[in-house]
Design an enzyme around this catalytic site. Structure first.
Site, PDB file in Angstrom:
ATOM      1  N   GLY A  14       0.846  -1.207   0.000  1.00 55.17           N
ATOM      2  CA  GLY A  14       0.000   0.000   0.000  1.00 55.17           C
ATOM      3  C   GLY A  14       0.874   1.247   0.000  1.00 55.17           C
ATOM      4  O   GLY A  14       1.893   1.294   0.686  1.00 55.17           O
ATOM      5  N   ALA A  25      15.315  10.890  -0.927  1.00 53.46           N
ATOM      6  CA  ALA A  25      16.472  10.769  -0.034  1.00 53.46           C
ATOM      7  C   ALA A  25      17.407   9.647  -0.503  1.00 53.46           C
ATOM      8  O   ALA A  25      18.637   9.813  -0.505  1.00 53.46           O
ATOM      9  CB  ALA A  25      15.985  10.486   1.390  1.00 53.46           C
ATOM     10  N   VAL A  26      16.835   8.536  -0.914  1.00 58.54           N
ATOM     11  CA  VAL A  26      17.669   7.400  -1.343  1.00 58.54           C
ATOM     12  C   VAL A  26      18.436   7.781  -2.623  1.00 58.54           C
ATOM     13  O   VAL A  26      19.648   7.538  -2.732  1.00 58.54           O
ATOM     14  CB  VAL A  26      16.800   6.133  -1.569  1.00 58.54           C
ATOM     15  N   ARG A  28      19.203  10.796  -3.815  1.00 57.75           N
ATOM     16  CA  ARG A  28      20.225  11.837  -3.601  1.00 57.75           C
ATOM     17  C   ARG A  28      21.404  11.290  -2.786  1.00 57.75           C
ATOM     18  O   ARG A  28      22.562  11.619  -3.059  1.00 57.75           O
ATOM     19  CB  ARG A  28      19.604  13.047  -2.910  1.00 57.75           C
ATOM     20  N   ASP A 106       5.082  -4.797   5.966  1.00 53.84           N
ATOM     21  CA  ASP A 106       5.190  -6.201   6.328  1.00 53.84           C
ATOM     22  C   ASP A 106       5.392  -7.163   5.132  1.00 53.84           C
ATOM     23  O   ASP A 106       6.384  -7.894   5.070  1.00 53.84           O
ATOM     24  CB  ASP A 106       3.863  -6.489   7.049  1.00 53.84           C
ATOM     25  N   THR A 129       4.550   2.552   5.448  1.00 52.32           N
ATOM     26  CA  THR A 129       3.161   2.069   5.578  1.00 52.32           C
ATOM     27  C   THR A 129       2.431   2.978   6.549  1.00 52.32           C
ATOM     28  O   THR A 129       3.014   3.413   7.549  1.00 52.32           O
ATOM     29  CB  THR A 129       3.092   0.605   6.088  1.00 52.32           C
ATOM     30  N   ASP A 131       0.266   1.989   8.488  1.00 43.62           N
ATOM     31  CA  ASP A 131      -0.250   1.169   9.590  1.00 43.62           C
ATOM     32  C   ASP A 131       0.544   1.256  10.899  1.00 43.62           C
ATOM     33  O   ASP A 131       0.026   0.915  11.953  1.00 43.62           O
ATOM     34  CB  ASP A 131      -0.325  -0.305   9.167  1.00 43.62           C
ATOM     35  N   ASP A 133       2.793  -0.733  11.955  1.00 43.49           N
ATOM     36  CA  ASP A 133       2.702  -2.070  12.552  1.00 43.49           C
ATOM     37  C   ASP A 133       4.005  -2.861  12.395  1.00 43.49           C
ATOM     38  O   ASP A 133       3.977  -4.076  12.263  1.00 43.49           O
ATOM     39  CB  ASP A 133       1.532  -2.844  11.921  1.00 43.49           C
ATOM     40  N   ARG A 158     -17.531  14.981  14.277  1.00 43.47           N
ATOM     41  CA  ARG A 158     -17.942  15.424  15.618  1.00 43.47           C
ATOM     42  C   ARG A 158     -18.957  16.583  15.514  1.00 43.47           C
ATOM     43  O   ARG A 158     -19.930  16.629  16.254  1.00 43.47           O
ATOM     44  CB  ARG A 158     -16.684  15.830  16.374  1.00 43.47           C
ATOM     45  N   ARG A 175      -4.747  -2.607   8.626  1.00 37.52           N
ATOM     46  CA  ARG A 175      -5.033  -4.036   8.506  1.00 37.52           C
ATOM     47  C   ARG A 175      -4.674  -4.802   9.783  1.00 37.52           C
ATOM     48  O   ARG A 175      -3.510  -4.996  10.107  1.00 37.52           O
ATOM     49  CB  ARG A 175      -4.212  -4.590   7.341  1.00 37.52           C
ATOM     50  N   SER A 218     -23.683  13.249  22.179  1.00 39.95           N
ATOM     51  CA  SER A 218     -23.078  12.649  20.991  1.00 39.95           C
ATOM     52  C   SER A 218     -21.875  11.829  21.420  1.00 39.95           C
ATOM     53  O   SER A 218     -21.271  12.096  22.466  1.00 39.95           O
ATOM     54  CB  SER A 218     -22.651  13.731  20.005  1.00 39.95           C
ATOM     55  N   GLN A 258      -7.188   8.032   3.822  1.00 40.57           N
ATOM     56  CA  GLN A 258      -6.102   7.979   4.814  1.00 40.57           C
ATOM     57  C   GLN A 258      -4.751   7.705   4.165  1.00 40.57           C
ATOM     58  O   GLN A 258      -3.709   7.864   4.788  1.00 40.57           O
ATOM     59  CB  GLN A 258      -6.386   6.878   5.842  1.00 40.57           C
TER      60      GLN A 258
HETATM   61  O1  F6P Z   1      -1.289  -1.600   4.627  1.00 38.52           O
HETATM   62  C1  F6P Z   1      -1.863  -0.382   4.316  1.00 38.52           C
HETATM   63  C2  F6P Z   1      -3.338  -0.511   4.134  1.00 38.52           C
HETATM   64  O2  F6P Z   1      -3.875   0.755   3.849  1.00 38.52           O
HETATM   65  C3  F6P Z   1      -4.083  -1.182   5.278  1.00 38.52           C
HETATM   66  O3  F6P Z   1      -4.328  -0.303   6.335  1.00 38.52           O
HETATM   67  C4  F6P Z   1      -5.321  -1.672   4.578  1.00 38.52           C
HETATM   68  O4  F6P Z   1      -5.883  -2.783   5.221  1.00 38.52           O
HETATM   69  C5  F6P Z   1      -4.821  -2.073   3.237  1.00 38.52           C
HETATM   70  O5  F6P Z   1      -3.630  -1.324   3.009  1.00 38.52           O
HETATM   71  C6  F6P Z   1      -5.782  -1.830   2.109  1.00 38.52           C
HETATM   72  O6  F6P Z   1      -5.241  -2.346   0.948  1.00 38.52           O
HETATM   73  P1  F6P Z   1      -5.743  -2.050  -0.526  1.00 38.52           P
HETATM   74  O7  F6P Z   1      -4.884  -0.952  -1.062  1.00 38.52           O
HETATM   75  O8  F6P Z   1      -5.467  -3.312  -1.252  1.00 38.52           O
HETATM   76  O9  F6P Z   1      -7.168  -1.645  -0.468  1.00 38.52           O
END
Ligand code: F6P
Length: 326
Positions: A14, A25-26, A28, A106, A129, A131, A133, A158, A175, A218, A258
């Site tokens: 992603g 950066a890489v 340059r 990952d 990423t 995420d 993670d 909100r 994910r 709310s 996002q």
């Molecule tokens: O890993 C980044 C991410 O945005 C995850 O948060 C999400 O589950 C996934 O990629 C979505 O993947 P796709 O681009 O295949 O919809």
């Protein structure tokens, strides 16, 4: 150990805001050290198909501020096979690429680890990423921008939640990881967060709706996307509507917004620092590691440790949500 003369560079998985800053950066840093740099388009797919091109300082002008990745990205099923990786290796030889910098998450690091070992190619990874993670870095490139996108969106939700006295269940990306939900939840004053790492989130929400303050007009609940049948905002929304029909409940999925947009200062600096570190690490003979940032210092972590296996969520962060949403 042969001297590295030509580094291949690709983004994979992603996309994440800040990948372009990392590419810059890489490129340059490689040129600064008199090493050639070859761009590979569309990640492992491009490597297999020989989608290579030489990069110079101008190929990365004016990209530090842009979201997405100028090298494009893809997820590749073909690279998961030995034949796919063999074909990719043939292309590296054809274009005289003798080392790689991989920007991704990952899945990217699992693929590059296998490839680097099978064909004896030095690879250094950059954590790209949204995420957050990965082990071995406090933050991944793209995470800060993504959580800022989430807080801008949730602040707007909100407003309408407050005007209509509604409960909003907002699903964010990551994910099977609650890192985006947790931090964005604290920053938006969410009443509850439901993340895969904390199994009591749904029970807490029900308890709070049954026994908590009744004068709240709310509420915002932030939910991490999750593949469990229990997870997912629509499923949680259905449950809440059934159990609390008097509440005016809505579900909102933030989705791929996002992943886009201008990277924040934090992501640009993280990308620039780790990008330079990756090139210098390769030239110093390192391989099979991810260049991350721990306590604001560059740190290298072997791929097998960087890839996710139950990233620790700080229980104090979960407590903070509870305490502050009194
Ligand atoms: O890993 C980044 C991410 O945005 C995850 O948060 C999400 O589950 C996934 O990629 C979505 O993947 P796709 O681009 O295949 O919809």
């Amino acid at each position: 150990m042969a001297q590295i003369k030509n580094i291949g560079l690709f983004t994979s998985g992603g996309d994440a805001p800040g990948m372009n800053a990392a590419i810059r950066a890489v490129v340059r840093a490689a040129l600064f050290h008199n090493v050639q740099i070859t761009g590979i388009r569309r990640g492992f797919e491009g490597m297999i198909n020989g989608d290579f091109f030489p990069m110079d300082r101008r190929s990365v002008s004016n990209i530090i501020q842009r979201g997405g990745t100028m090298l494009k990205t893809a997820r590749s099923a073909h690279f998961k096979t030995y034949e796919g990786r063999q074909a990719a290796y043939e292309q590296l030889k054809k274009f005289n690429v003798d080392a790689l910098v991989a920007i991704g998450g990952d899945g990217t690091f699992r693929g590059t680890k296998t490839f680097g070992e099978e064909f004896d190619v030095p690879v250094i990874g950059l954590p790209g990423t949204i995420d957050n993670d990965l082990r071995g870095t406090d933050f991944t490139i793209g995470y800060d921008t993504a959580i800022n996108t989430v807080i801008n969106a949730v602040d707007k939700i909100r407003d309408t939640a407050e005007s209509h006295d509604r409960l909003f269940i907002v699903e964010v990306m990551g994910r099977d990881s609650g890192m985006i939900a947790l931090r964005a939840g604290i920053a938006t004053g969410a009443e509850e967060i439901i993340i895969p790492e904390n199994k009591s989130g749904m029970l807490n929400l029900i308890d709070r709706l049954e026994n908590g303050r009744k004068d709240k007009t709310s509420r915002i609940v932030i939910v991490a996307e999750c593949e469990d049948e229990e997870g997912g905002a629509f499923e949680i929304g259905r449950h809440v509507k059934e159990k609390f029909p008097h509440l005016d409940t809505r579900v909102s999925i933030l989705g791929h917004i996002q992943r886009g947009g201008k990277p924040t200062c934090m992501d640009r600096v993280l990308a620039s620092r780790t990008g330079v570190a990756a090139v210098e690490a390769l030239l110093a003979g390192r391989r099979g590691e991810m260049a991350g940032l721990i306590n604001n210092e560059i740190a290298f972590t072997p791929f097998e440790q960087a890839v996710k296996h139950n990233i620790d969520i700080d229980p104090n962060m979960i407590r903070i949500v509870e305490i502050l949403s009194l």
